[in-house]
Design a protein around this motif. Structure first.
Motif, mmCIF file in Angstrom:
data_model
loop_
_atom_site.group_PDB
_atom_site.id
_atom_site.type_symbol
_atom_site.label_atom_id
_atom_site.label_comp_id
_atom_site.label_asym_id
_atom_site.label_seq_id
_atom_site.Cartn_x
_atom_site.Cartn_y
_atom_site.Cartn_z
ATOM 1 N N ASP A 118 67.112 6.022 32.365
ATOM 2 C CA ASP A 118 66.043 5.124 32.775
ATOM 3 C C ASP A 118 66.361 4.542 34.143
ATOM 4 N N THR A 119 65.322 4.253 34.899
ATOM 5 C CA THR A 119 65.490 3.794 36.282
ATOM 6 C C THR A 119 65.667 2.284 36.397
ATOM 7 N N ILE A 120 65.308 1.520 35.361
ATOM 8 C CA ILE A 120 65.390 0.058 35.447
ATOM 9 C C ILE A 120 66.857 -0.368 35.556
ATOM 10 N N SER A 121 67.127 -1.234 36.528
ATOM 11 C CA SER A 121 68.521 -1.630 36.778
ATOM 12 C C SER A 121 68.692 -3.146 36.802
ATOM 13 N N VAL A 122 67.936 -3.854 35.961
ATOM 14 C CA VAL A 122 68.096 -5.300 35.835
ATOM 15 C C VAL A 122 69.522 -5.615 35.384
ATOM 16 N N VAL A 123 70.010 -4.810 34.440
ATOM 17 C CA VAL A 123 71.420 -4.773 34.080
ATOM 18 C C VAL A 123 71.837 -3.306 34.251
ATOM 19 N N GLN A 124 73.057 -2.945 33.850
ATOM 20 C CA GLN A 124 73.468 -1.546 33.970
ATOM 21 C C GLN A 124 72.418 -0.636 33.353
ATOM 22 N N ARG A 125 72.180 0.511 33.997
ATOM 23 C CA ARG A 125 71.119 1.410 33.539
ATOM 24 C C ARG A 125 71.338 1.839 32.092
ATOM 25 N N ALA A 126 70.227 2.206 31.451
ATOM 26 C CA ALA A 126 70.220 2.441 30.006
ATOM 27 C C ALA A 126 71.260 3.447 29.552
ATOM 28 N N HIS A 127 71.420 4.582 30.283
ATOM 29 C CA HIS A 127 72.345 5.618 29.818
ATOM 30 C C HIS A 127 73.785 5.102 29.800
ATOM 31 N N HIS A 128 74.137 4.273 30.775
ATOM 32 C CA HIS A 128 75.473 3.678 30.770
ATOM 33 C C HIS A 128 75.592 2.611 29.683
ATOM 34 N N HIS A 129 74.554 1.818 29.527
ATOM 35 C CA HIS A 129 74.570 0.732 28.551
ATOM 36 C C HIS A 129 74.724 1.283 27.125
ATOM 37 N N VAL A 130 73.957 2.332 26.804
ATOM 38 C CA VAL A 130 74.012 2.923 25.468
ATOM 39 C C VAL A 130 75.424 3.407 25.142
ATOM 40 N N LEU A 131 76.063 4.062 26.110
ATOM 41 C CA LEU A 131 77.405 4.595 25.874
ATOM 42 C C LEU A 131 78.444 3.485 25.811
ATOM 43 N N TRP A 132 78.325 2.484 26.674
ATOM 44 C CA TRP A 132 79.255 1.351 26.639
ATOM 45 C C TRP A 132 79.178 0.616 25.299
ATOM 46 N N SER A 133 77.989 0.530 24.714
ATOM 47 C CA SER A 133 77.824 -0.158 23.434
ATOM 48 C C SER A 133 78.664 0.483 22.337
ATOM 49 N N ARG A 134 79.000 1.744 22.528
ATOM 50 C CA ARG A 134 79.751 2.485 21.524
ATOM 51 C C ARG A 134 81.204 2.734 21.913
ATOM 52 N N ILE A 135 81.472 2.701 23.214
ATOM 53 C CA ILE A 135 82.808 3.022 23.720
ATOM 54 C C ILE A 135 83.248 1.884 24.632
ATOM 55 N N GLY A 136 84.116 1.030 24.154
ATOM 56 C CA GLY A 136 84.512 -0.143 24.926
ATOM 57 C C GLY A 136 85.147 0.188 26.259
ATOM 58 N N SER A 137 85.805 1.349 26.361
ATOM 59 C CA SER A 137 86.471 1.738 27.609
ATOM 60 C C SER A 137 85.576 2.581 28.502
ATOM 61 N N TYR A 138 84.295 2.695 28.162
ATOM 62 C CA TYR A 138 83.396 3.573 28.916
ATOM 63 C C TYR A 138 83.251 3.138 30.376
ATOM 64 N N GLN A 139 83.230 4.143 31.272
ATOM 65 C CA GLN A 139 82.953 3.939 32.683
ATOM 66 C C GLN A 139 81.920 4.979 33.132
ATOM 67 N N PRO A 140 81.001 4.626 34.044
ATOM 68 C CA PRO A 140 79.994 5.592 34.507
ATOM 69 C C PRO A 140 80.574 6.911 35.014
ATOM 70 N N VAL A 141 81.798 6.890 35.524
ATOM 71 C CA VAL A 141 82.414 8.118 36.015
ATOM 72 C C VAL A 141 82.603 9.130 34.891
ATOM 73 N N HIS A 142 82.716 8.680 33.642
ATOM 74 C CA HIS A 142 82.868 9.597 32.520
ATOM 75 C C HIS A 142 81.634 10.485 32.375
ATOM 76 N N LEU A 143 80.466 9.871 32.506
ATOM 77 C CA LEU A 143 79.217 10.621 32.399
ATOM 78 C C LEU A 143 79.075 11.588 33.579
ATOM 79 N N GLN A 144 79.425 11.124 34.754
ATOM 80 C CA GLN A 144 79.351 11.962 35.946
ATOM 81 C C GLN A 144 80.243 13.200 35.802
ATOM 82 N N LYS A 145 81.437 13.020 35.267
ATOM 83 C CA LYS A 145 82.355 14.146 35.100
ATOM 84 C C LYS A 145 81.818 15.153 34.089
ATOM 85 N N LEU A 146 81.229 14.670 33.016
ATOM 86 C CA LEU A 146 80.669 15.572 32.018
ATOM 87 C C LEU A 146 79.555 16.429 32.601
ATOM 88 N N GLU A 147 78.733 15.839 33.470
ATOM 89 C CA GLU A 147 77.672 16.628 34.100
ATOM 90 C C GLU A 147 78.259 17.621 35.095
#
Length: 408
Positions: free
Chosen positions: A43-72
């Motif tokens: 999602d493009t809304i960035s009032v807080v961290q974007r949805a894709h990062h937020h969803v993953l952080w909610s489940r993985i306390g050590s999550y960082q956006p770079v993790h998603l970037q590396k997977l892609e």
């Protein structure tokens, strides 16, 4: 099988990795979470961290956006359409082919096909390599590809419509992407970079078109894996499948013993289904409930009727509601505590000031003594502030929050 609504909620939360004890960490844990959930919405809304990062952080306390970037980058996930734009596990690629085939046969995705612009784009990408939409800014059908390539156009700049509805190049990018001719090879900031599918997709990926039965089986069991309990209408939510055909497939799998009908005592008249092996696995878990602020686009709550039914929680994302009609705020985040939703917080991260502003706090009506939940609120808000790279939390004065709550 008959279970209680508390058991149903626990089953759902465990499948969603919203319990403590699953042990997910870093990049490998991020991939495991996406494979479990089936997709993570972009999602493009960035009032807080974007949805894709937020969803993953909610489940993985050590999550960082770079993790998603590396997977892609490693082609372990890819971007396509689930019920909306999303990251999907690469193992699910072949099951997007039915959707792509239907779109290719149709008149156009959202808008009519820009056939000349599509041919032009494919040729440019083929010759020049990956492109962003901004790399092909000028287009005018009468002038053709030569004008587009040279940057000249017969339409004055001030009269050009840059919206999706008025920009043939953007519509051509979208159509080619939805048909599967091109894929997102990566992103520069939040800008998508497209390349030919054959140059992005790993050779090891299964590209066989699934049969209708295979596709329906995939939809059903993908949904069960993510949610535990399913209903046919939830499985078909914005997917190219009908409730009737999914219902037929469910009945066939019940006969074969692959699915089990379930009733929830507190929800009379509602029929659910699950995989008996998934239920048996859940009953052996010893995970603890957690408290966390969820994204409005979180997989747990994205189907609002399901959320209201199972969790007795009615949620509306009010950024799409006129300001005068909002009850909770522009971007109100649900606060999950254990197996209950207890409040909504309207939050904005002011990153330039490194502060997180809580503009509204609304407790659920069932919460009679909010003060007993202040310790949970404090812990959750502190964690969320750190995730948003904020050093302090500013509460609206009207909320009357104790001054010691919320600062990291």
């Amino acid at each position: 099988m008959e279970i209680s609504v508390d058991e149903a909620r626990g089953f759902n939360l465990a499948c969603q990795y919203l319990m403590r004890g699953h042990g997910l960490r870093s990049t490998s844990g991020t991939l495991q979470a996406i494979e479990q959930l089936g997709y993570v919405q972009l999602d493009t809304i960035s009032v807080v961290q974007r949805a894709h990062h937020h969803v993953l952080w909610s489940r993985i306390g050590s999550y960082q956006p770079v993790h998603l970037q590396k997977l892609e980058q490693d082609r372990q996930i890819f971007e396509y359409w689930a019920h909306a734009a999303a990251y999907l596990p690469i193992s699910d690629y072949r099951f997007t082919l039915i959707h792509k085939h239907e779109i290719e046969k149709g008149p156009g995705h959202w808008y009519r096909k820009e056939k000349e612009a599509m041919r032009y784009l494919l040729e440019r990408i083929r010759q020049e390599g990956p492109l962003r939409s901004r790399d092909v800014e000028k287009w005018e059908e009468k002038s053709g590809p030569v004008a587009a390539r040279s940057g000249k156009t017969a339409i004055p700049e001030k009269e050009m419509d840059k919206s999706w509805a008025g920009d043939p190049i953007k519509r051509a990018f979208r159509q080619l992407f939805m048909e599967g001719k091109i894929m997102v090879a990566g992103r520069e900031g939040f800008q998508k970079v497209y390349d030919l599918t054959e140059r992005v997709l790993p050779a090891s990926v299964d590209t066989r078109m699934p049969s209708r039965s295979e596709y329906l089986h995939h939809l059903i069991h993908r949904h069960i894996r993510a949610h535990g309990l399913v209903q046919a209408k939830q499985i078909t939510y914005l997917r190219p499948a009908s409730v009737a055909e999914v219902d037929r497939e469910i009945k066939n799998e019940i006969k074969d013993g692959r699915l089990l009908p379930v009733t929830v005592r507190e929800l009379p008249g509602e029929s659910f289904y699950t995989d008996p092996d998934h239920w048996a696995h859940f009953t052996q878990l010893n995970e603890q409930a957690k408290s966390v602020l969820l994204s409005p686009f979180d997989n747990l709550i994205i189907q609002r009727d399901r959320t209201e039914k199972l969790f007795d929680f009615k949620y509306t994302l009010e950024c799409y509601v006129p300001a005068s009609k909002r009850q909770f705020g522009y971007f109100s985040l649900p606060l999950l505590s254990g197996t209950r939703f207890i409040a909504q917080l309207d939050i904005k991260a002011e990153r330039n000031l490194r502060q997180m502003v809580v503009r509204n706090l609304a407790w659920e009506s069932r919460i009679r003594r909010p003060a007993t939940h202040f310790s949970t609120l404090d812990r959750v808000v502190r964690n969320f502030a750190r995730f948003n790279e904020c050093d302090r939390v500013v509460w609206n004065a009207d909320l009357h929050i104790p001054p010691e709550i919320g600062n990291p």
